[in-house]
Design a protein around this motif. Structure first.
Motif, PDB file in Angstrom:
ATOM      1  N   ALA A   1      -9.241  -7.650   1.082  1.00 51.32           N
ATOM      2  CA  ALA A   1      -9.239  -7.526  -0.372  1.00 51.32           C
ATOM      3  C   ALA A   1      -7.982  -6.843  -0.886  1.00 51.32           C
ATOM      4  N   LEU A   2      -7.492  -5.882  -0.125  1.00 49.84           N
ATOM      5  CA  LEU A   2      -6.334  -5.090  -0.557  1.00 49.84           C
ATOM      6  C   LEU A   2      -5.023  -5.568   0.066  1.00 49.84           C
ATOM      7  N   SER A   3      -5.026  -6.774   0.640  1.00 46.83           N
ATOM      8  CA  SER A   3      -3.843  -7.261   1.340  1.00 46.83           C
ATOM      9  C   SER A   3      -2.800  -7.974   0.491  1.00 46.83           C
ATOM     10  N   PRO A   4      -3.149  -8.652  -0.629  1.00 52.77           N
ATOM     11  CA  PRO A   4      -2.120  -9.423  -1.338  1.00 52.77           C
ATOM     12  C   PRO A   4      -0.911  -8.585  -1.759  1.00 52.77           C
ATOM     13  N   GLN A   5       0.268  -9.125  -1.447  1.00 56.67           N
ATOM     14  CA  GLN A   5       1.534  -8.490  -1.823  1.00 56.67           C
ATOM     15  C   GLN A   5       1.674  -7.068  -1.292  1.00 56.67           C
ATOM     16  N   THR A   6       1.064  -6.802  -0.154  1.00 63.28           N
ATOM     17  CA  THR A   6       1.055  -5.443   0.381  1.00 63.28           C
ATOM     18  C   THR A   6       1.440  -5.442   1.852  1.00 63.28           C
ATOM     19  N   ALA A   7       2.438  -4.662   2.227  1.00 59.99           N
ATOM     20  CA  ALA A   7       2.843  -4.539   3.622  1.00 59.99           C
ATOM     21  C   ALA A   7       1.704  -3.925   4.434  1.00 59.99           C
TER      22      ALA A   7
ATOM     23  N   LEU B   1       0.790  -0.078   4.414  1.00 60.68           N
ATOM     24  CA  LEU B   1       0.188   0.329   3.151  1.00 60.68           C
ATOM     25  C   LEU B   1      -1.194  -0.280   3.002  1.00 60.68           C
ATOM     26  N   ASN B   2      -1.349  -1.519   3.430  1.00 63.15           N
ATOM     27  CA  ASN B   2      -2.655  -2.183   3.415  1.00 63.15           C
ATOM     28  C   ASN B   2      -3.696  -1.333   4.146  1.00 63.15           C
ATOM     29  N   VAL B   3      -3.353  -0.864   5.333  1.00 64.41           N
ATOM     30  CA  VAL B   3      -4.264  -0.035   6.125  1.00 64.41           C
ATOM     31  C   VAL B   3      -4.554   1.280   5.403  1.00 64.41           C
ATOM     32  N   GLU B   4      -3.511   1.888   4.852  1.00 64.95           N
ATOM     33  CA  GLU B   4      -3.689   3.161   4.154  1.00 64.95           C
ATOM     34  C   GLU B   4      -4.627   3.010   2.959  1.00 64.95           C
TER      35      GLU B   4
ATOM     36  N   GLY C   1      -4.612   2.191  -5.972  1.00 65.36           N
ATOM     37  CA  GLY C   1      -3.297   1.842  -5.484  1.00 65.36           C
ATOM     38  C   GLY C   1      -2.981   0.363  -5.462  1.00 65.36           C
ATOM     39  N   HIS C   2      -3.835  -0.452  -6.102  1.00 72.41           N
ATOM     40  CA  HIS C   2      -3.594  -1.895  -6.106  1.00 72.41           C
ATOM     41  C   HIS C   2      -3.917  -2.446  -7.496  1.00 72.41           C
ATOM     42  N   LEU C   3      -3.812  -3.774  -7.646  1.00 72.25           N
ATOM     43  CA  LEU C   3      -4.113  -4.408  -8.918  1.00 72.25           C
ATOM     44  C   LEU C   3      -5.620  -4.479  -9.157  1.00 72.25           C
ATOM     45  N   GLY C   4      -5.995  -4.670 -10.401  1.00 71.07           N
ATOM     46  CA  GLY C   4      -7.396  -4.618 -10.787  1.00 71.07           C
ATOM     47  C   GLY C   4      -8.309  -5.563 -10.038  1.00 71.07           C
TER      48      GLY C   4
ATOM     49  N   GLU D   1       7.764  -5.392   9.153  1.00 68.83           N
ATOM     50  CA  GLU D   1       6.321  -5.198   9.199  1.00 68.83           C
ATOM     51  C   GLU D   1       5.597  -6.505   8.886  1.00 68.83           C
ATOM     52  N   PHE D   2       4.427  -6.672   9.476  1.00 64.79           N
ATOM     53  CA  PHE D   2       3.589  -7.839   9.238  1.00 64.79           C
ATOM     54  C   PHE D   2       3.090  -7.745   7.812  1.00 64.79           C
ATOM     55  N   ASN D   3       3.642  -8.553   6.917  1.00 65.05           N
ATOM     56  CA  ASN D   3       3.347  -8.455   5.495  1.00 65.05           C
ATOM     57  C   ASN D   3       2.658  -9.713   5.007  1.00 65.05           C
TER      58      ASN D   3
END
Length: 205
Positions: free
Chosen positions: A61-67, A70-73, A86-89, A200-202
């Protein structure tokens, strides 16, 4: 954007591009690709104390446009605080529903990138799931699109590229997700060799 309906010759060209990129992998690149989703599964497991389904759902869910780091964090913080941030709505809303107990398969678009990303993390042995991000698209079409729109939000275009990865995987005797992750590593290494971008795997839409 590539046509949603491709003729046999065009599809065969996409499959050939994928197969050739896979076969071009060095031993190190192949090892990195083969371990990627297994490692992601372990991350989902550890950050949720064994609730892999929720962990994989939050990561997707929090992966789009996210390295990936940061995705893991973001996913870990969301699980620990029960307050996604920390992400879009839209991504935050999906993460909140998953945290509230919703099945990720009922929250995520299962016929597109984040849904398949979820499936690959949840079960790295899934014989059908394949995450088509911008790099997977470019590998198949044999061209770096850069900032151009690839149109992967259209489910039929996504399905076309995903089908080509499954066909390539069948010819190679591999899982589609393994073919995608190994070719992804090869492609990114090539890009990094000609630019200053990170490694990084982005996973991006």
């Amino acid at each position: 954007m590539i046509p949603i309906k491709a003729d046999t010759a065009t599809r065969e060209g996409y499959v050939r591009n994928i197969v050739e990129t896979f076969r071009a992998a060095s031993k190190d690149q192949e090892a990195r690709g083969r371990h990627w989703y297994r490692t992601a599964h372990e991350v989902a497991d550890m950050m949720t104390d064994g609730d892999v389904r929720t962990g994989a759902g939050l990561l997707a869910a929090l992966s789009p446009q996210t390295a990936w780091p940061l995705n893991v964090e973001l996913a870990r913080n969301a699980y620990e605080t029960k307050q996604p941030s920390g992400h879009l709505g839209d991504a935050l809303a999906k993460a909140a529903k998953i945290l509230a107990g919703a099945d990720p398969s009922e929250v995520l678009p299962m016929d597109r990138k984040t849904g398949h990303f979820y499936r690959c993390i949840l079960d790295p042995t899934d014989a059908d799931a394949v995450c088509i991000d911008r790099h997977a698209h470019d590998i198949a079409v044999g061209e770096e699109y850069g900032s151009r729109d690839r149109g992967l939000g259209a489910k039929n275009r996504y399905a076309l590229i995903a089908h080509c990865y499954r066909e390539a995987a069948q010819r190679l005797g591999e899982l589609p997700s393994v073919v995608q992750s190994v070719t992804w590593v090869v492609w990114r290494d090539r890009l990094v060799g000609t630019s200053t971008r990170g490694t990084e795997f982005n996973k991006q839409v």
